[in-house]
Motif scaffolding. Structure first.
Motif, short mmCIF file in Angstrom:
data_model
loop_
_atom_site.label_atom_id
_atom_site.label_comp_id
_atom_site.label_asym_id
_atom_site.label_seq_id
_atom_site.Cartn_x
_atom_site.Cartn_y
_atom_site.Cartn_z
N VAL A 108 36.25 38.75 34.44
CA VAL A 108 35.38 39.12 35.53
C VAL A 108 35.17 37.91 36.00
CG1 VAL A 108 33.19 40.54 36.54
CG2 VAL A 108 34.84 40.99 34.62
N VAL A 109 35.06 38.04 37.35
CA VAL A 109 34.43 36.65 38.61
C VAL A 109 33.49 36.92 39.20
CG1 VAL A 109 34.82 34.89 40.00
CG2 VAL A 109 37.24 35.37 38.63
N LEU A 110 32.35 35.75 38.84
CA LEU A 110 30.62 35.72 39.40
C LEU A 110 30.65 35.27 40.69
CD1 LEU A 110 30.28 37.49 36.45
CD2 LEU A 110 28.67 37.88 37.38
N THR A 111 30.74 35.56 41.80
CA THR A 111 30.23 34.14 42.77
C THR A 111 28.86 34.77 43.23
OG1 THR A 111 32.60 34.68 42.91
CG2 THR A 111 31.82 33.93 45.19
N PRO A 112 28.27 33.50 43.81
CA PRO A 112 26.88 34.40 44.07
C PRO A 112 27.08 34.06 44.94
CG PRO A 112 27.37 31.20 43.47
CD PRO A 112 28.52 32.58 43.07
N THR A 113 25.93 35.27 45.30
CA THR A 113 25.28 35.02 47.21
C THR A 113 23.93 35.28 47.53
OG1 THR A 113 25.38 37.95 47.13
CG2 THR A 113 27.68 37.29 47.24
N GLU A 114 23.51 35.50 48.28
CA GLU A 114 21.99 35.21 49.26
C GLU A 114 21.54 36.96 48.06
OE1 GLU A 114 21.44 35.23 52.63
OE2 GLU A 114 22.32 33.56 53.83
N ASP A 115 22.50 37.79 47.77
CA ASP A 115 21.15 38.78 47.52
C ASP A 115 21.47 39.07 45.85
OD1 ASP A 115 20.25 39.94 50.42
OD2 ASP A 115 22.64 40.45 50.49
N GLY A 116 22.46 38.42 45.10
CA GLY A 116 22.63 38.37 44.03
C GLY A 116 23.84 37.37 42.89
N TYR A 117 24.64 38.89 42.98
CA TYR A 117 26.24 38.03 43.29
C TYR A 117 27.45 38.96 43.61
CZ TYR A 117 25.01 34.71 39.25
OH TYR A 117 25.18 33.55 38.83
N ASP A 118 29.12 39.09 44.28
CA ASP A 118 29.55 39.45 44.22
C ASP A 118 30.69 39.23 42.85
OD1 ASP A 118 29.23 40.10 46.66
OD2 ASP A 118 29.81 39.43 47.60
N MET A 119 31.12 40.66 42.33
CA MET A 119 31.91 40.40 41.80
C MET A 119 33.16 41.11 41.37
SD MET A 119 29.51 42.26 38.23
CE MET A 119 27.74 41.92 38.51
N ASP A 120 34.78 40.29 41.44
CA ASP A 120 35.66 40.78 40.97
C ASP A 120 36.59 40.91 39.86
OD1 ASP A 120 37.09 40.48 44.48
OD2 ASP A 120 36.49 38.45 43.50
N LEU A 121 36.54 42.44 39.40
CA LEU A 121 37.43 42.59 38.78
C LEU A 121 38.88 42.54 38.07
CD1 LEU A 121 37.24 43.68 35.29
CD2 LEU A 121 36.68 46.04 36.58
N HIS A 122 39.05 41.65 37.45
CA HIS A 122 40.71 41.72 37.41
C HIS A 122 41.01 41.98 35.88
CE1 HIS A 122 40.98 37.72 39.82
NE2 HIS A 122 39.75 38.20 40.10
N GLY A 123 41.87 43.47 35.78
CA GLY A 123 42.41 44.24 34.74
C GLY A 123 43.48 44.09 34.26
N ASP A 124 43.88 44.16 33.22
CA ASP A 124 45.48 44.66 32.74
C ASP A 124 45.71 45.36 33.17
OD1 ASP A 124 47.93 44.30 31.43
OD2 ASP A 124 46.83 44.22 29.00
N LEU A 125 47.01 46.06 34.40
CA LEU A 125 47.69 46.69 34.69
C LEU A 125 48.56 47.85 33.90
CD1 LEU A 125 47.97 49.05 37.22
CD2 LEU A 125 50.00 47.38 37.76
N ALA A 126 49.04 46.69 32.88
CA ALA A 126 49.57 47.77 31.85
C ALA A 126 48.86 48.69 30.76
CB ALA A 126 50.34 47.00 31.09
N GLY A 127 47.97 47.54 30.85
CA GLY A 127 46.76 48.25 29.66
C GLY A 127 46.37 49.46 30.27
N ILE A 128 45.71 49.04 31.37
CA ILE A 128 45.35 50.50 32.25
C ILE A 128 46.02 51.81 32.10
CG2 ILE A 128 44.55 51.31 35.27
CD1 ILE A 128 43.39 48.36 34.73
N LEU A 129 47.68 51.62 32.94
CA LEU A 129 48.12 52.99 32.96
C LEU A 129 48.80 53.37 31.43
CD1 LEU A 129 50.55 51.67 35.07
CD2 LEU A 129 48.52 52.90 35.83
N ALA A 130 48.49 52.46 30.30
CA ALA A 130 49.15 53.12 28.98
C ALA A 130 48.06 53.70 28.61
CB ALA A 130 49.22 51.50 27.82
#
Length: 249
Positions: A191-213
């Motif tokens: 999970v990548v947390l990038t600071p902004t003026e209002d707090g943080y933006d987040m990018d959730l990087h998931g394992d597609l194989a695990g998600i589909l499983a």
């Protein structure tokens, strides 16, 4: 031993600073921040955020944003197209090997006839051994059982959402909290947390194989056993900030 190695918090070791790329860790009883900024002074990101807030947003993304039915349907179309492309390539390869096998058998038959007609064995021995080895290889390739073609069931997104909700609820149950946490962590690369003026933006990087499983219904697991493996090299990324959700496949 296994339990002792389990993460203390749901996202321990999975949080990354969007500024420097280093890890983010607990800096107080309630908040997390960039480790490099505090321990090394090599990052300008001094902003902190409540750990529970990050966990809630990630769980919300896993529960509601990933496997969006419309996006999942679009993925299914692309997945089927790619499967068909690979199947066509496989069939073309098989036809090529069948043609080569026929030529090899014909060449072997000519060498045998040459021996019958009185040709010295020493003149055809090496070539015959080479052709026999190639024939065996081609026959093995053609006789190999092809892997079952993976399929994506239309209700997979519903199954996935139901299972993630159950796992999220299980985090509140002491006797299964650790197991539920590990199951959820298995869906996340980082999970990548990038600071902004209002707090943080987040990018959730998931394992597609695990998600589909996870999305495979128990009753369909045998038929779809190779599906997750077929997409094991694909990454699914979902934005979980306050901006509109974006997916990159």
């Amino acid at each position: 031993m296994g339990r002792a190695r389990r993460a203390k918090y749901l996202l321990s070791g999975l949080l990354t600073c969007g500024v420097c790329g280093g890890g983010m860790s607990v800096i107080s009883q309630t908040h997390i921040g960039c480790s490099s900024a505090r321990s090394k002074g090599t990052c300008d990101n001094r902003k902190s955020i409540a750990r529970t807030k990050v966990e809630d947003r990630v769980l919300s993304a896993l529960s509601h944003q990933l496997m969006n039915p419309e996006l999942f349907n679009a993925f299914c179309e692309e997945f089927v197209a790619e499967t068909n492309r690979l199947r066509t390539r496989s069939q073309s390869s098989r036809a090529s090997k069948e043609a080569e096998l026929a030529k090899t058998n014909h060449a072997l038959a000519r060498l045998v006839q040459a021996l019958i007609d009185g040709a010295p064995a020493s003149t055809v021995k090496d070539k015959m051994a080479e052709l026999e080895a190639r024939k065996t290889q081609l026959e093995n390739d053609l006789n190999a059982v092809p892997a079952p073609q993976p399929t994506l069931h239309p209700n997979m997104s519903d199954v996935y959402h139901s299972k993630v909700r159950d796992l999220a609820n299980a985090l509140n149950e002491a006797d299964v909290r650790s197991e539920a946490g590990e199951a959820l962590r298995a869906l996340i690369d980082k999970v990548v947390l990038t600071p902004t003026e209002d707090g943080y933006d987040m990018d959730l990087h998931g394992d597609l194989a695990g998600i589909l499983a996870l999305a495979i219904d128990e009753k369909a697991k045998t038929a779809q056993a190779d599906m997750a493996e077929a997409v094991s090299q694909i990454s699914l990324v979902a934005g979980v900030g306050f901006e509109p959700t974006t997916f990159r496949l």
